[in-house]
Scaffold this motif. Structure first.
Motif, short mmCIF file in Angstrom:
data_model
loop_
_atom_site.label_atom_id
_atom_site.label_comp_id
_atom_site.label_asym_id
_atom_site.label_seq_id
_atom_site.Cartn_x
_atom_site.Cartn_y
_atom_site.Cartn_z
N GLU A 200 0.81 -1.22 0.00
CA GLU A 200 0.00 0.00 0.00
C GLU A 200 0.85 1.27 0.00
O GLU A 200 0.38 2.34 -0.41
CB GLU A 200 -0.95 0.01 1.20
CG GLU A 200 -1.97 -1.11 1.22
CD GLU A 200 -2.93 -1.02 0.06
OE1 GLU A 200 -3.37 0.10 -0.27
OE2 GLU A 200 -3.24 -2.08 -0.54
N THR A 201 2.11 1.18 0.44
CA THR A 201 2.97 2.36 0.42
C THR A 201 3.25 2.82 -1.01
O THR A 201 3.61 3.99 -1.24
CB THR A 201 4.32 2.09 1.13
OG1 THR A 201 5.02 1.05 0.46
CG2 THR A 201 4.09 1.71 2.59
N LYS A 202 3.09 1.92 -1.98
CA LYS A 202 3.32 2.28 -3.38
C LYS A 202 2.13 3.01 -3.99
O LYS A 202 2.23 3.58 -5.07
CB LYS A 202 3.62 1.02 -4.19
CG LYS A 202 4.84 0.25 -3.71
CD LYS A 202 4.99 -1.07 -4.44
CE LYS A 202 6.15 -1.88 -3.89
NZ LYS A 202 6.28 -3.19 -4.55
N ARG A 203 1.03 2.98 -3.27
CA ARG A 203 -0.21 3.55 -3.79
C ARG A 203 -0.62 4.85 -3.10
O ARG A 203 -1.23 5.73 -3.71
CB ARG A 203 -1.34 2.51 -3.63
CG ARG A 203 -2.68 2.90 -4.21
CD ARG A 203 -3.76 1.91 -3.82
NE ARG A 203 -3.95 1.80 -2.39
CZ ARG A 203 -4.60 2.69 -1.66
NH1 ARG A 203 -5.09 3.79 -2.19
NH2 ARG A 203 -4.73 2.51 -0.36
N THR A 204 -0.28 4.99 -1.81
CA THR A 204 -0.75 6.13 -1.05
C THR A 204 0.38 6.73 -0.22
O THR A 204 1.27 6.02 0.24
CB THR A 204 -1.90 5.74 -0.11
OG1 THR A 204 -2.31 6.88 0.66
CG2 THR A 204 -1.51 4.62 0.84
N GLY A 205 0.30 8.03 -0.01
CA GLY A 205 1.26 8.72 0.85
C GLY A 205 0.74 8.91 2.26
O GLY A 205 1.41 9.52 3.09
N ASN A 206 -0.44 8.35 2.57
CA ASN A 206 -1.04 8.50 3.90
C ASN A 206 -0.66 7.36 4.84
O ASN A 206 -1.32 7.14 5.85
CB ASN A 206 -2.57 8.56 3.79
CG ASN A 206 -3.05 9.86 3.19
OD1 ASN A 206 -3.11 10.01 1.97
ND2 ASN A 206 -3.36 10.83 4.03
N LEU A 207 0.41 6.66 4.51
CA LEU A 207 0.83 5.51 5.30
C LEU A 207 2.33 5.54 5.52
O LEU A 207 3.11 5.68 4.59
CB LEU A 207 0.44 4.22 4.56
CG LEU A 207 0.92 2.90 5.17
CD1 LEU A 207 0.28 2.65 6.52
CD2 LEU A 207 0.61 1.73 4.21
N LEU A 208 2.73 5.41 6.78
CA LEU A 208 4.14 5.27 7.15
C LEU A 208 4.28 3.98 7.95
O LEU A 208 3.67 3.85 9.02
CB LEU A 208 4.62 6.46 7.98
CG LEU A 208 6.01 6.33 8.62
CD1 LEU A 208 7.10 6.24 7.55
CD2 LEU A 208 6.29 7.51 9.56
N LEU A 209 5.04 3.03 7.44
CA LEU A 209 5.31 1.79 8.15
C LEU A 209 6.59 1.93 8.95
O LEU A 209 7.58 2.49 8.46
CB LEU A 209 5.47 0.62 7.18
CG LEU A 209 4.27 0.24 6.31
CD1 LEU A 209 4.60 -1.03 5.51
CD2 LEU A 209 3.03 0.02 7.15
N LEU A 210 6.58 1.41 10.17
CA LEU A 210 7.77 1.40 11.01
C LEU A 210 8.21 -0.04 11.23
O LEU A 210 7.40 -0.90 11.60
CB LEU A 210 7.47 2.06 12.37
CG LEU A 210 7.12 3.53 12.35
CD1 LEU A 210 6.77 4.00 13.76
CD2 LEU A 210 8.27 4.37 11.78
N ARG A 211 9.48 -0.29 11.00
CA ARG A 211 10.06 -1.61 11.25
C ARG A 211 11.43 -1.44 11.89
O ARG A 211 11.97 -0.33 11.93
CB ARG A 211 10.16 -2.42 9.96
CG ARG A 211 8.80 -2.78 9.35
CD ARG A 211 8.96 -3.84 8.31
NE ARG A 211 7.70 -4.16 7.64
CZ ARG A 211 7.60 -5.07 6.68
NH1 ARG A 211 8.67 -5.74 6.28
NH2 ARG A 211 6.42 -5.31 6.12
N ALA A 212 12.00 -2.56 12.35
CA ALA A 212 13.31 -2.48 13.00
C ALA A 212 14.04 -3.81 12.90
O ALA A 212 13.43 -4.87 12.76
CB ALA A 212 13.15 -2.08 14.47
N PHE A 213 15.36 -3.73 12.98
CA PHE A 213 16.19 -4.91 13.09
C PHE A 213 16.27 -5.36 14.55
O PHE A 213 16.73 -6.46 14.84
CB PHE A 213 17.61 -4.60 12.58
CG PHE A 213 17.69 -4.38 11.09
CD1 PHE A 213 18.21 -5.38 10.27
CD2 PHE A 213 17.28 -3.20 10.52
CE1 PHE A 213 18.31 -5.19 8.90
CE2 PHE A 213 17.37 -3.00 9.15
CZ PHE A 213 17.88 -4.00 8.34
N THR A 214 15.82 -4.52 15.45
CA THR A 214 15.95 -4.72 16.89
C THR A 214 15.46 -6.07 17.36
O THR A 214 16.18 -6.80 18.04
CB THR A 214 15.17 -3.62 17.64
OG1 THR A 214 15.61 -2.35 17.20
CG2 THR A 214 15.35 -3.76 19.14
#
Length: 355
Positions: A200-214
């Motif tokens: 969905e990040t490729k379609r809309t700018g209203n989304l921020l995903l957070l991930r981590a290597f932690t």
């Protein structure tokens, strides 16, 4: 006991092995297999380069991660853990009003309050297993600027149903709300590729995903997180609000090595699923109420002071009473290796014999 209460009132997170030295730590939910040898080796070798500044653009890591996730390189932003990105985001955007689904990771609220944002909570209900219900959509009004959600959720460990997530995103697009979705535990989850909103990040700018290597790569001491977003102007504002050289050379080297460990992630998922099932069965035998999880930790409740009683046995668990939306008696434990899990269960059996 009073000293213990004072310490607990100031603790927002688990992993306080500095206060409780030598304790078997079930309070932090990282990969029970630990970091891969090649990741440790890469970080150690990179220490020899400490006389140089790190690459502020994380270019090698960015290129490798972009290829793995199949997203453009300029969709990525890196942080000193995912937590730094939360503060960078609120500093850059200065939201006026935001919504958080409780119980929730404390740093969502802290980051928002640091930016003088009004925070509204949606309280998930214990009787439904803390799922996100239909009436959450009523919280997404026109005056809301930002929404923080976590899937799989911390501290409960359940994932938000895919159809519900997409309805939330659709509502956020309609009302120009930024949906910040924390997916830091998604690699522990079977079916994570179907549960993520990555595409969905490729379609809309209203989304921020957070991930981590932690968590999945067991690197909390190195601090390496990243965000994925299709709004390049938002990422530019966040970059402008970030201190330079925030990702050290050892952290970048460890991240590059970790990206080669897809087989290890699969092994971790299988191991965690087996041990989680075993732990849930033991809790059930003890008559302890727990909430089914899809990841590497379990939320449960007890009328006994299990935090204090287990500390006497040199075992540290996460007391969750300082989570917004929870109360005294809620605890979270990590899924660890079988021998350690057996030690925890035996201690619980001594404290809470089968009724």
């Amino acid at each position: 006991m009073e000293k213990e209460k004072e310490l607990m009132s100031h603790m927002l997170h688990g992993g306080d092995i500095y206060t409780y030295q030598g304790a078997l730590d079930f309070s932090v939910n990282i990969n029970p297999l630990g970091p891969a040898e090649e990741v440790v080796s890469a970080a150690k070798s990179a220490v020899d380069e400490m006389e140089r500044y790190p690459d502020p653009g994380c270019r090698a890591l960015r290129a490798k991660l972009s290829k793995k996730l199949q997203v453009p390189e300029d969709f990525l932003i890196f942080g000193n853990g995912a937590a730094e990105l939360m503060f960078t985001l609120t500093l850059a955007e200065r939201p006026r009003k935001a919504v958080i689904a409780a119980p929730a990771f404390a740093e969502y609220e802290r980051a928002l309050l640091a930016a003088d944002c009004e925070v509204q909570y949606y309280y998930r209900r214990e009787e439904t297993g803390f799922i996100l219900e239909e009436d959450f959509l009523d919280m997404l009004r026109n005056d809301v600027d930002m929404v923080f959600l976590c899937s799989p959720d911390n501290p409960v460990g359940n994932a938000i149903e895919s159809r519900m997530l997409r309805r939330i995103l659709g509502c956020c697009e309609e009302k120009n709300i930024l949906l910040v979705l924390d997916e830091c535990f998604i690699d522990f989850m079977e079916g994570g590729r179907e549960a993520t909103l990555l595409e969905e990040t490729k379609r809309t700018g209203n989304l921020l995903l957070l991930r981590a290597f932690t968590k999945i790569h067991a690197l909390p001491g190195l601090r390496l997180g990243f965000g994925i977003c299709g709004d390049k102007e938002l990422l530019a504002r966040m970059s402008a609000a970030t201190q330079p050289w925030n990702i050290s050379i050892p952290a970048q080297a460890a991240g590059l090595a970790a990206l080669r460990g897809e087989e290890r992630i699969k092994k971790t998922r299988e191991y965690v699923a087996k041990e989680r099932t075993w732990l849930q069965e033991r809790l059930q035998e003890l008559g302890i109420t727990y909430f089914p999880s899809q990841v590497n930790y379990l939320l449960f409740k007890s009328e006994q002071n299990l935090f204090g009683e287990l500390l006497k046995k040199n075992i540290l668990i996460r007391d969750c009473q300082n989570y917004e939306g929870l109360e005294k008696g809620f605890y979270r434990i990590a899924v660890r290796k079988r021998k350690e899990n057996e030690e925890l269960v035996e201690a619980l059996r001594q404290i809470s014999p089968v009724r």
